[in-house]
Enzyme design. Sequence first.
Site, mmCIF file in Angstrom:
data_model
loop_
_atom_site.group_PDB
_atom_site.id
_atom_site.type_symbol
_atom_site.label_atom_id
_atom_site.label_comp_id
_atom_site.label_asym_id
_atom_site.label_seq_id
_atom_site.Cartn_x
_atom_site.Cartn_y
_atom_site.Cartn_z
ATOM 1 N N ASP A 109 1.834 -5.422 -15.443
ATOM 2 C CA ASP A 109 1.537 -4.522 -14.480
ATOM 3 C C ASP A 109 2.300 -3.131 -14.637
ATOM 4 O O ASP A 109 3.294 -3.318 -15.262
ATOM 5 C CB ASP A 109 2.047 -5.078 -13.008
ATOM 6 N N HIS A 156 -0.432 -7.113 -11.686
ATOM 7 C CA HIS A 156 0.288 -6.739 -10.347
ATOM 8 C C HIS A 156 0.498 -8.064 -9.332
ATOM 9 O O HIS A 156 1.534 -8.058 -8.583
ATOM 10 C CB HIS A 156 -0.350 -5.647 -9.883
ATOM 11 N N GLY A 208 0.745 -1.175 0.004
ATOM 12 C CA GLY A 208 -0.187 0.138 -0.146
ATOM 13 C C GLY A 208 1.003 1.245 0.024
ATOM 14 O O GLY A 208 1.182 1.906 -0.919
ATOM 15 N N SER A 215 4.300 -5.597 -4.091
ATOM 16 C CA SER A 215 4.041 -4.369 -4.176
ATOM 17 C C SER A 215 4.590 -3.320 -2.996
ATOM 18 O O SER A 215 6.394 -3.576 -2.711
ATOM 19 C CB SER A 215 2.474 -3.786 -4.002
ATOM 20 N N TYR A 216 4.240 -2.653 -2.142
ATOM 21 C CA TYR A 216 5.063 -1.604 -1.269
ATOM 22 C C TYR A 216 5.633 -2.883 -0.218
ATOM 23 O O TYR A 216 6.558 -2.184 0.521
ATOM 24 C CB TYR A 216 4.015 -0.729 -0.602
#
Length: 481
Positions: free
Chosen positions: A402, A454, A98, A194-195
Amino acid sequence: MDFVSEMTKFLTLVLVAIISVETVASARHQPLDGQKQFHSLENDHLVTNLPGQPDVDFRHYAGYVTVNEKNGRALFYWFYEATTHPDEKPLVLWLNGGPGCSSVGYGATQEIGPFLVDDDGRGLKYNPYSWNTEANILFLESPVGVGFSYSNTTTDYNGLGDGFTANDAYAFLHKWFLKFPSYRTRAFYIAGESYAGKYIPELAELIHDKNKDSLLHIDLRGILLGNPETSYAEDWVGLVDYAWSHAVISDETYKIIKQSCDFNSDDPWSNGDCDQAINELFRQYKEIDIFSIYTPVCISGSANSDDKYMQVMFKRSSTTTMIPRIMGGYDPCLDDYTRSFYNRPDVQKALHVGDGHWSKNWSICNHKIFDEWSDSRRSVLPIYKKLIAAGLRIWVYSGDTDGRVPVLSTRYSLASLGLPITKAWRPWYHQKQVSGWYQEYEGLMYATFRGAGHAVPSFKPSESLAFFSAYLQGKSPPSSR
């Protein structure tokens, strides 16, 4: 040394390190009929009446672990035993990013968990490609403010950042091991996307450093990162190059960005031409799903039509450099289904969050956390070097459709490490088809997933499970049909 003596020493050391170790008070449950009573500390989090759950032979647990007694800070987890031989298989912690997005809502329920949300949040379906066929899987909603995780001290929400998150996750692990002591010496891996590309190396570094004390030792063997944010400059350059090379932006916009944006500077947005051109890039991406550029968007649902969604995506500053993790897999409305499911009082009761008469407001991503994130490393590549030197198994992979943390961003980041190549670029196969390409370096392996967005397991579940199995075994992905 007997168990009591060992725990006494451990508690003393942890208290000195300012990690509270109180036993977590949890909601009551009813044990399964005909089953023996399990360890009392485990038993109060055993999930027995999850609405719509398919019949399974493994146990799973959910609830809170308090990581700071003074502030009343507690993290929510969901843990699935391996489908077979759980006592012999490793423990894997899965994190989504996030920052502000739920590992339970994404990883557990849309990607790699055994129960996937279905039918507008009314039920669950069994995932035959769940990663708990290969390992015991632990999902954590982190930091506080994400999903069901919370703090009773409002100032805790003002200091959220990378360091805060790593320290709380580390405290959580030691508290969780007190609840599930049989896993304390188990081979341990951290995976995510991701993050979490920042979260995972930072937590791994903390574990590595703290392991110098034998009483705090966690048997960390490696990390596995999907479409990870890695290095600010390379991530942005890769995003721009990918958008242009996939015909999302015009030659003119691309030229302006290349001429006016210095992503190595502390504030590239101070250049008005750069700022306007990046706005134009995201304006074009608003028309499609940036996390999966070739699949439909959710038209009727709120997940991708909410104006706040795009406002979050537009956010850029020199100090807040992360990328939000909001997406939908093959079904672009999965976020809506997941939100409906976790806001049901009967579901929250089964997960030991509520009493069945009220529901805590659960969201798949907390945009406020993203907006106010106060601490983000520009690059975790120095941590990569440290972990490589320590001999950890590091695999990185990218879904190649992605647009937000694209394959180019990760390739640029890894190239800057300058690692010697030990196995040259080549395809890897699953069920006799090319699943992607991979290359091995001294201390690291990088692979792509052909046609995946993603959240790779949402798009390529069977391939992802095969890849995960190869990772745990330390074997290269199959390089022949």
